[in-house]
Structure formats: structure tokens, C-alpha cells
Design an enzyme around this catalytic site. Structure first.
Site, PDB file in Angstrom:
ATOM      1  N   HIS A   3       0.824  -1.213   0.000  1.00 28.07           N
ATOM      2  CA  HIS A   3       0.000   0.000   0.000  1.00 28.07           C
ATOM      3  C   HIS A   3       0.860   1.266   0.000  1.00 28.07           C
ATOM      4  CE1 HIS A   3      -3.665  -2.287   0.603  1.00 28.07           C
ATOM      5  NE2 HIS A   3      -3.054  -2.969   1.565  1.00 28.07           N
ATOM      6  N   HIS A 114       2.082  -7.187   7.378  1.00 28.15           N
ATOM      7  CA  HIS A 114       1.050  -7.322   6.348  1.00 28.15           C
ATOM      8  C   HIS A 114      -0.212  -8.006   6.842  1.00 28.15           C
ATOM      9  CE1 HIS A 114      -0.839  -7.468   2.413  1.00 28.15           C
ATOM     10  NE2 HIS A 114      -0.941  -8.781   2.487  1.00 28.15           N
TER      11      HIS A 114
END
Length: 205
Positions: A3, A114
Site C-alpha cells: 500500500h 502485512h
């Protein structure tokens, strides 16, 4: 992680801000850098690098093993740097463990991110690298991986989307790891999970 560039403002900001790194194995044309050497308060140099996993990820990133190998060869702990930290941002715990053993003896710490949930496998690998598969997120754990629960639950139950995800805003837990290292070798001497505040610290009688 994956991201890194969700917020478009970062595209220009990452070039000017030395405290921000992007994944090493992101597209070569992406702005920013995948590792940095920073100094702590005592003037000791520390390598910080991040790589993205390939297994079960949304797009095919470059090989994280070869990307890390290039950087670690140039920055051996106990040599040019006093310590080296690798963040492996990946979905599969097997791939994170693979990176841990690949880096064992070459870094002070390999820590996974993550999946947002802290794992219970903090350890020092045989050649002296501290390892944990996922440090966990810093945020509200009364949530679905940091998101307010209503919309994720609706999607799981009905398979349909109604609203955007929104961050959960309850009391946050700070999650991470604390690692002690040997200044001479750069290898780990201790690792301890850090969990402060919020729901992960609550106990029941």
C-alpha cells in the site's frame, strides 16, 4: 508495503523524506528507495530494508530474495553498519520464514508485516538473527484487521459491498518487537514481543 503508494501525495513526498522507504522489489520506476542507513542517538549506523513477498500477493513483485541479497552484501552487520533490520511484508508465513532463514547471520532482525495479527514465534535463529513472522498492527484490535467490523462482516456474510471500509477508532494497541543486539557482530542477543495498551493487553479472571 503493497500500500506504499495508495496515497498519491506520497509519490513526491517519498523523494524528499529520508525517513520513508518503499519496498526494495517494487517496480524499478517507482520513486523513493527500498533501504536506508540511519543513525541512532549514539551515532551507530543501522540498515533498514523492506521487501514484498510474492506468494498470494495481489500482483507479481520482483524476487525479494535477490533484492535483499544485493543490499545485505553491501551492508554486513558488524561492518559498515552496527545492525540491520529487514521487514518482510508478505501474506504467507512460509515465505516469511524462508526470508528469515535466508537472512540468518546476515541481519539483526527479520520481522514480518502485512497480516496485522501478531504471531507467537519470536525467536533467535541458529546464526543469530532475531525473527518473528508478524509483528502485528498498531491499532484497534476490536476490529477486523483494523477496520470497523460492520462492512467487512457484511461482505463475508452476503458477498456484497455496500460501503467503504472505515478504520476502527477504539483504544489502540501498540504492537512490535524489542531486540537487543551485539554492537561487535550486529547479531541479536534477545527478542521480546511488545504489546502495549488496548485489547491485546486485557485479561479475564
Amino acid at each position: 508495503g503493497d500500500h506504499a503508494f495508495d496515497q498519491k501525495d506520497l509519490l513526491s513526498y517519498v523523494e524528499r523524506e529520508p525517513r520513508i522507504i518503499r519496498p526494495l522489489n517494487y517496480a524499478r520506476e517507482a520513486p523513493g528507495r527500498g533501504h536506508a542507513v540511519v543513525e541512532d542517538r549514539r551515532g551507530r549506523k543501522v540498515l533498514v530494508a523492506q521487501a514484498l513477498g510474492q506468494v498470494f500477493m495481489s500482483r507479481p513483485y520482483d524476487d525479494p530474495f535477490s533484492a535483499l541479497d544485493t543490499v545485505l552484501r553491501a551492508h554486513p552487520p558488524g561492518g559498515m553498519v552496527c545492525a540491520a533490520i529487514v521487514d518482510i511484508h508478505a501474506e504467507a508465513t512460509s515465505e516469511k520464514m524462508g526470508i528469515g532463514h535466508f537472512c540468518d547471520g546476515r541481519t539483526s532482525l527479520v520481522v514480518g508485516t502485512h497480516t496485522h495479527v501478531p504471531t507467537a514465534d519470536a525467536q533467535i535463529l541458529p546464526r543469530g538473527t532475531a525473527y518473528q513472522s508478524d509483528a502485528g498492527m498498531c491499532g484497534d484490535y476490536d476490529s477486523i484487521i483494523g477496520m470497523e467490523k460492520t462492512e467487512p462482516l457484511r461482505r463475508f456474510v452476503t458477498g456484497m459491498t455496500r460501503d467503504r471500509f472505515s478504520p476502527a477508532e477504539g483504544e489502540a494497541t501498540l504492537s512490535g518487537v524489542l531486540v537487543a543486539t551485539d554492537d561487535r557482530t550486529g547479531l541479536a542477543t534477545a527478542i521480546e514481543p511488545v504489546r502495549e495498551g488496548g485489547r491485546l493487553m486485557q485479561t479475564h479472571p
